[in-house]
Design a protein around this motif. Structure first.
Motif, PDB file in Angstrom:
ATOM      1  N   PRO A 186       0.823  -1.214   0.000  1.00 58.82           N
ATOM      2  CA  PRO A 186       0.000   0.000   0.000  1.00 58.82           C
ATOM      3  C   PRO A 186       0.856   1.264   0.000  1.00 58.82           C
ATOM      4  N   GLN A 188       0.327   5.859  -0.572  1.00 56.99           N
ATOM      5  CA  GLN A 188      -0.591   6.980  -0.801  1.00 56.99           C
ATOM      6  C   GLN A 188      -0.020   7.871  -1.888  1.00 56.99           C
ATOM      7  N   SER A 192      -3.913  13.454   1.065  1.00 55.21           N
ATOM      8  CA  SER A 192      -5.359  13.628   1.230  1.00 55.21           C
ATOM      9  C   SER A 192      -6.141  12.439   0.681  1.00 55.21           C
ATOM     10  N   LEU A 193      -5.453  11.503   0.081  1.00 56.75           N
ATOM     11  CA  LEU A 193      -6.141  10.390  -0.557  1.00 56.75           C
ATOM     12  C   LEU A 193      -5.996   9.110   0.250  1.00 56.75           C
ATOM     13  N   LYS A 194      -6.918   8.202   0.003  1.00 54.47           N
ATOM     14  CA  LYS A 194      -6.850   6.892   0.653  1.00 54.47           C
ATOM     15  C   LYS A 194      -5.654   6.118   0.116  1.00 54.47           C
ATOM     16  N   SER A 195      -5.211   5.218   0.957  1.00 55.76           N
ATOM     17  CA  SER A 195      -4.114   4.355   0.546  1.00 55.76           C
ATOM     18  C   SER A 195      -4.590   3.423  -0.572  1.00 55.76           C
ATOM     19  N   GLU A 196      -3.703   3.138  -1.499  1.00 56.85           N
ATOM     20  CA  GLU A 196      -4.024   2.154  -2.529  1.00 56.85           C
ATOM     21  C   GLU A 196      -2.839   1.215  -2.689  1.00 56.85           C
ATOM     22  N   ARG A 197      -3.059   0.127  -3.391  1.00 56.62           N
ATOM     23  CA  ARG A 197      -1.984  -0.859  -3.523  1.00 56.62           C
ATOM     24  C   ARG A 197      -1.265  -0.699  -4.853  1.00 56.62           C
ATOM     25  N   SER A 586       6.521   6.656   5.137  1.00 50.72           N
ATOM     26  CA  SER A 586       6.270   6.818   3.706  1.00 50.72           C
ATOM     27  C   SER A 586       7.389   7.677   3.134  1.00 50.72           C
TER      28      SER A 586
ATOM     29  N   THR B 144      -5.106  13.744  -7.127  1.00 55.92           N
ATOM     30  CA  THR B 144      -6.354  14.300  -6.617  1.00 55.92           C
ATOM     31  C   THR B 144      -7.175  14.978  -7.705  1.00 55.92           C
TER      32      THR B 144
END
Lengths: 614, 320
Positions: A186, A188, A192-197, A586, B144
């Motif tokens: 995971p 980011q 401001s965004l959700k974690s993604e893989r 991160s 974003t």
């Protein structure tokens, strides 16, 4: 041809002038002035690749695009092209790129790593060098080592090494290695965004290494090593991309033959090596398929003569014949690069000196003569002062010269001077060893080669764009704090900059060069007690400049635990665990390529040996 | 009354001079289906007296180019450099053929001509790069969608080397407060130049928000069609061009960009010296077409020295 003859005569004259060596009859010793940092093979148990093993070392920066993807080594602010990597004496760089992708090097638990930053073992074309050497083959009738591990994000690996001494003269070792990982960790894209893989990041490699040692007699020794490796990796999208379908497959076959001979007055070794590598880069998104391949043949010889007690002379020659094929090379490009070195080492009581002269040749073209001087002085057996001075020269890569478009056959080699001043203190306090190493270094490089889209030109081309300077300090403390606790702490400061302004690429005079952190620290605390071995490591990198902007500072912690579960006469079994990036930081080492967050690895290592000698 | 008569006379004169409008559609070029012409004949594209520059060179087997090429390619999907000759619209403006522009592009107009309008859009390579990102350039808007990204091309009109006017066209613009208004141009847009006076050349330059140490990361292409030029007749250009057997240098006098065209299929060097002999610019590895951004120089006369393995040419250049 003329220059090659001149170089040969140069050596012959030196040889004749010292020929009285054979009339002497004194005990022979090999004193080399050499400083290196080593990672012994017994420490390599986990799946860590070369990049991971090196990144904790002082003075070294690994620029990696993420787990499983390509990585390069930079030593003391030098570029990846200015760093050499050898495997059992065989020079490993890709002659098309002039550098090494460290991710292509599987590390087995019989690989020993040495980092060489100064001294007479450093190749005349490099500012730093990483040397990989296989450990000595076992004398046992049977010696079996097997590691099995798994970890986060689909990591699985197996490593089996079987050694046998068929006779007192013939020893064999076979190593099989396989690793695969999905690397779908995971990250980011934005805070401001959700974690993604991470997608499309799978990686798989396998290796077969066969080694044969043949002891002709006590003075003559032969070894052959051949290493097949296949490396297949998907290249994930950057955080600036929606998707990636890029993939790269590297197939390597590396063979090295070494002969070592010893007599009372001299020793001699020869290395004959061959590398074949094919690379297929493809990207279905842009309908691109870019195959390339290269071959490298190397012949190196070294003769060391004992002139007198504390006085050695050695002659070294290395010739590398490169051939490369790629769509953007018009034809099969070939080149022959040779280095001839003569070196004299002397010892006066506590002072040791080494003076070497190297003649580099590009084909038949003599470039210059490269001096290399080292001096070390031992004071009260605790203090060692050392001074190193050398001139080095790096030839452009095949792509720099011949790639179309942009290859520039008129490129000059990069040339530079390096000065190092080292002070080491070693002491035993209350029965505990303490070592403090301090190194000051200063280096200049002229005619730095960069690829740039010049004004009014629709493609990039290779240019001798600027001159650079680097200076800094490295500090290392190794101390035994108690019977069970020891520490290894290092800090380095590097200032590496261009000495002039350049408009394209934009490089400001005096500004820190790209991907060179000004400050780096590594702290390691090791606890050993009975069957337990626990290590915590914490590294810090200050912010860096990159080609797309700045990269933020970061620090990463790592916990490593090893537990020997069974120890019997012929069998050892240990379990080890690693928790990497323990604080789940991160960070980025390259713009757009997120590093892996917290991840674990769990493995078991088994050793069985039959000690009976044949 | 006299005043009114004078104005009327002036208007009539104006109408008389610029009464002929030609729309250049590039349909006269015979191109195989789904293909392009990148001027392998070694000449520029000339339509109705209007020159669209093209530099095409083969160096060691590699084709490099700049300026304009004529295309009818229809792939509006495939990303990457390999699809550089396709318009995002998959066709020309109500036609098959159109121009693709890359790198140092310029247009030379006949004497006393005005550029009235032209249709402009993205090529597929640039469009897909901005829409999805690639290995070198970012996806516009960022993760974003809020990054204020843009790619623009600016056309500057010159008369005898002196800039007269300019127009900036946004090929993509993500700077709006409301992300729904962000766009990457995917249809033919009309760009008007009717406010411009007489010019003899139009030069194109790019600006992008995605810039690194090596300059713009976004692919710098645009497509053009239906170029409308208004002129009194088809007299040849009045462009001041200095020319040798191997090199062509223009415009001279010059204000912003001095162009050098080499007919040699090998590299050449260029150096600019002041009249006092001080070198102010140098590049030893040029090929095909090159430009020098002379607006960084003080006004005055400079000496341009061009050298290849086989020739040397010296020319005085007036920077205004």
């Amino acid at each position: 041809m003329y220059n090659r003859v001149v170089a040969s005569l140069f050596f012959l004259c030196f040889l004749v002038s010292n020929s009285y060596v054979f009339s002497q009859n004194e005990e022979f010793t090999f004193d080399t002035i050499q400083v290196s940092t080593s990672i012994p093979s017994k420490e390599i148990l986990s799946s860590q690749d070369l990049a991971s093993q090196l990144e904790q070392q002082t003075g070294i920066f690994i620029k990696t695009n993420g787990a499983g993807t390509s990585g390069s080594i930079s030593i003391r602010g030098g570029s990846a092209s200015q760093t050499n990597l050898t495997w059992n004496g065989l020079e490993m760089s890709n002659p098309m790129l002039g550098q090494v992708d460290v991710s292509l090097f599987s590390l087995f638990n019989n690989t020993e790593i040495a980092l060489i930053t100064e001294g007479n073992k450093l190749n005349a074309s490099a500012v730093g060098m990483v040397s990989l050497n296989s450990s000595v083959l076992s004398n046992r009738k049977i010696d079996l080592n097997a590691s099995l591990g798994l970890g986060s994000f689909g990591l699985q690996y197996q490593n089996i090494t079987f050694s046998t001494a068929l006779s007192s003269k013939l020893k064999l070792r076979t190593t099989l290695y396989h690793l695969k990982s999905k690397n779908d960790y995971p990250f980011q894209k934005d805070i401001s965004l959700k974690s993604e893989r991470l997608e499309h990041a799978a990686h798989q490699k396998w290796s077969i290494l066969q080694e044969v040692d043949y002891i002709i007699n006590e003075n003559h020794f032969l070894t052959i090593k051949t290493w097949l490796q296949n490396n297949d990796r998907d290249i994930p999208p950057t955080i600036f991309q929606s998707e990636s379908l890029a993939n790269q497959t590297d197939k390597n076959w590396r063979t090295v033959f070494q002969y070592i001979g010893k007599q009372s007055k001299w020793d001699w070794n020869m290395t004959l090596g061959h590398i074949e590598e094919s690379i297929l880069y493809s990207d279905d998104v842009i309908n691109l398929s870019a195959p390339s391949s290269f071959q490298k043949n190397q012949l190196s010889t070294n003769i060391r003569l004992k002139i007198a007690e504390g006085h050695d002379v050695s002659f070294t020659s290395q010739t590398i014949f490169d051939r490369a094929i790629a769509n953007n090379l018009l034809r099969e490009e070939k080149r022959i690069i040779s280095h001839f070195t003569v070196e004299q080492q002397k010892k006066w009581n506590k002072l040791k000196t080494s003076l070497a002269l190297t003649v580099p040749l590009n084909g038949d073209r003599l470039e210059t003569i490269l001096p290399n001087f080292s001096a070390t002085y031992n004071l009260y057996e605790k203090w060692v002062f050392a001074f190193y001075f050398r001139k080095f020269l790096r030839f452009p890569s095949i792509n720099d010269w011949f790639w179309t478009p942009g290859g520039n056959p008129n490129l000059k080699p990069e040339k530079g001077f390096s000065h190092d001043l080292k002070l080491n203190y070693n002491s035993t306090v209350l029965g505990r060893n303490t070592s403090i190493q301090t190194t000051l270094f200063y280096r200049t490089i002229k005619n730095r080669i960069l690829w740039s889209p010049l004004e009014g030109q629709g493609f990039w081309s290779a240019q001798n764009l600027n001159n650079t300077k680097s200076y800094g300090i490295e500090l290392r403390l190794e101390a035994k704090l108690s019977n069970r606790l020891s520490t290894n702490t290092s800090y380095q400061f590097i200032k590496s900059f261009s000495t002039e302004n350049i408009s394209l690429p934009v490089i400001r005079k005096g500004a820190q060069l790209w991907y060179v952190p000004m400050h780096q620290t590594a702290f390691e605390l090791l606890y050993e007690h009975k069957k337990w071995n626990v290590k915590y490591k914490h590294i810090f990198h200050s912010k860096m400049n990159g080609v797309l902007g700045g990269l933020a500072e970061f620090d990463v912690g790592e916990l490593n635990v090893k537990f020997k579960t069974v120890t019997q006469k012929n069998m050892h079994l240990s379990i080890y665990a690693e928790l990497n990036n323990i604080w789940n930081q991160s960070y980025f080492l390259v713009e757009g390529r997120p590093a892996m967050g917290r991840n674990f690895e769990l493995g078991i290592h088994y050793n069985f040996s039959k000690n009976k000698k044949l | 009354m006299k005043h009114f008569t004078f104005i009327l006379f002036a208007i009539l004169c104006h109408i008389n001079i610029f009464s002929q409008k030609d729309t250049i559609t590039f349909e006269s070029y015979q191109i195989p289906t789904d293909s392009f012409i990148n001027n392998s004949m070694g000449e520029h594209f000339v339509q109705d007296g209007v020159t669209f520059n093209n530099t095409f060179s083969v160096s060691n087997g590699f084709e490099s180019w700049g300026g304009f090429s004529v295309s009818n390619q229809t792939d509006s999907i495939t990303a990457g450099f390999g699809n550089q000759y396709s318009s995002r619209t998959a066709k020309g403006y109500e036609s098959e053929n159109y121009l693709v522009s890359f790198s140092s592009a310029y247009i030379l107009l006949p004497a006393d001509s005005k550029l009235v309008e032209a249709k402009i859009t993205n090529n597929t390579y640039a469009y897909q790069s901005m829409a999805n990102g690639d290995a070198f350039a970012k996806k516009f808007g960022g993760a974003t969608g809020d990054d204020p990204d843009f790619l623009s091309v600016t056309a500057k009109g010159y008369l005898s080397g002196v800039i007269q006017d300019s127009v900036t066209v946004y090929l993509a613009d993500f700077r709006f407060e409301d992300n729904a208004e962000d766009f990457i141009l995917k249809d033919w847009a009309t760009v008007g130049f009717s406010e411009w006076g007489v010019v003899d050349s139009i030069h194109f330059s790019y600006e992008s928000s995605d810039v690194g140490a090596f300059g713009i990361n976004t692919p710098t292409y645009f497509c053009m069609d239906n170029v409308v030029v208004e002129k009194d007749n088809s007299t040849p250009t009045v462009q001041v061009v200095s020319e040798s057997s191997d090199f062509k240098v223009f415009p001279n006098p010059v204000q912003d960009f001095l162009y050098i065209e080499s007919s040699l299929n090998k590299s050449f060097s260029a150096a600019v010296f002041t009249m006092q002999g001080q070198m102010v610019w140098q590049n030893n590895s040029l090929m095909g077409v090159a430009n020098i951004e002379v607006n960084r120089f003080e006004e005055g006369i400079y000496v341009l020295v061009l050298e290849s393995e086989s020739s040397r040419w010296v020319e005085k250049v007036l920077v205004k």
